[in-house]
Design an enzyme around this catalytic site. Sequence first.
Site, mmCIF file in Angstrom:
data_model
loop_
_atom_site.group_PDB
_atom_site.id
_atom_site.type_symbol
_atom_site.label_atom_id
_atom_site.label_comp_id
_atom_site.label_asym_id
_atom_site.label_seq_id
_atom_site.Cartn_x
_atom_site.Cartn_y
_atom_site.Cartn_z
ATOM 1 N N CYS A 190 0.842 -1.204 0.000
ATOM 2 C CA CYS A 190 0.000 0.000 0.000
ATOM 3 C C CYS A 190 0.881 1.259 0.000
ATOM 4 O O CYS A 190 2.029 1.233 -0.475
ATOM 5 C CB CYS A 190 -0.965 -0.009 1.180
ATOM 6 S SG CYS A 190 -2.347 1.154 0.961
ATOM 7 N N ASP A 204 -3.155 1.365 10.204
ATOM 8 C CA ASP A 204 -4.325 2.241 10.393
ATOM 9 C C ASP A 204 -4.726 2.272 11.855
ATOM 10 O O ASP A 204 -5.201 3.281 12.356
ATOM 11 C CB ASP A 204 -5.477 1.775 9.504
ATOM 12 C CG ASP A 204 -5.119 1.976 8.044
ATOM 13 O OD1 ASP A 204 -4.378 1.133 7.491
ATOM 14 O OD2 ASP A 204 -5.527 3.006 7.479
HETATM 15 P P1 RI2 Z 1 0.020 6.480 6.962
HETATM 16 C C1 RI2 Z 1 -3.654 3.402 4.549
HETATM 17 O O1 RI2 Z 1 -5.028 3.144 4.482
HETATM 18 C C2 RI2 Z 1 -2.803 2.149 4.426
HETATM 19 O O2 RI2 Z 1 -3.415 1.014 5.017
HETATM 20 C C3 RI2 Z 1 -1.559 2.595 5.150
HETATM 21 O O3 RI2 Z 1 -0.715 1.544 5.542
HETATM 22 C C4 RI2 Z 1 -2.181 3.304 6.352
HETATM 23 O O4 RI2 Z 1 -3.311 3.998 5.817
HETATM 24 C C5 RI2 Z 1 -1.285 4.236 7.111
HETATM 25 O O5 RI2 Z 1 -0.895 5.331 6.335
HETATM 26 P P2 RI2 Z 1 -5.976 3.806 3.324
HETATM 27 O O6 RI2 Z 1 -6.387 5.176 3.858
HETATM 28 O O7 RI2 Z 1 -0.709 7.055 8.123
HETATM 29 O O8 RI2 Z 1 -5.184 3.875 2.053
HETATM 30 O O9 RI2 Z 1 1.305 5.849 7.378
HETATM 31 O O10 RI2 Z 1 -7.156 2.878 3.224
HETATM 32 O O11 RI2 Z 1 0.206 7.478 5.828
#
Ligand code: RI2
Length: 313
Positions: free
Chosen positions: A127, A196
């Site tokens: 991701c 998350d």
């Molecule tokens: P940071 C994202 O979720 C991903 O799962 C990623 O690992 C997590 O948030 C943390 O992101 P989504 O919003 O806070 O893409 O490290 O569903 O940027």
Amino acid sequence: MVHPDVEETATAIAEMEIRGAATIADAAAAALAIHAREAEADSPEAFRASMREAARALYDTRPTAVSLPNALRYVLYGMEGTTVEALRGSVTARADRFRRELDQAQSKLGRVGAGRIRDGDVVMTHCHSTDAMACIRAAIEQGKHVEAIVKETRPRQQGHITARELRELGVPVTLIVDNAAHRYLNDVDHVLVGADSIAADGSVINKIGTSGLAVSARDRGTPIMVAAQTIKLHPDTLTGQAVEIEMRAESEVIDAETREEIGDIEVRNPAFDVTPPRHIDAIVTEQGQFPPESIVTLMRELYGESVDQPWAE
Ligand code: RI2
């Protein structure tokens, strides 16, 4: 009445134009500050009610990343004063402080995570996580050569964002489909992911596919590190509450025409999964790195046992 900018931010979070747990928290705090600055209120009580309404609109967007309620709580807890103007000022100051601290925490965390990365290491990502990116960025700033194998991350392919940002840092990138992860784990020194939410037992809730990747990494003996600021610690889990896993639209997985063509099927699209602590080597935070099993101590220290919802009516 919620300020149009708050509505706009809420929609952008729900539709994932604003995404990533830390970025969501930052945007929510910024939206609360705008609301505080502009809200019309003829009494302190009306102002407080209006702030709660704005926070509710933001809270209702996505359920899994705890950074969102943690941000709302942090800002609303700082609301104090006996006049509307004093309340306004306290909220905007608190939101600014939150955003500043978030930024500093990420830089600190990056330096901690970079300590685990050696010169010449290859990292596999899943991701797109700004916390994970901060570790790679700091490693590069320390003069280390880092290479990356980037999983594309179905269904929304946020791996592309990671690949682009890594290229901007000059990191050689190999993009792979998710199914190829096991095949390439022999070639990597670390799996590096974000989070998350982190539960009291050290389980990590992150983008769907993380838990399968962690099982594969264990099988191959590849260490898996989770980069997560302490704002990702989920205080509700201290009292045994489960973290809600967001289910997203089936249109992210399959288009309507193909679905129709296949016949009568169900489509499920969970956005996150849970990786148990035994599959994780370290959780890297701005307060240092922790074995997942010990994260509960930090969680208790930072959040205490009782967590309320200051935005509730
Ligand atoms: P940071 C994202 O979720 C991903 O799962 C990623 O690992 C997590 O948030 C943390 O992101 P989504 O919003 O806070 O893409 O490290 O569903 O940027």
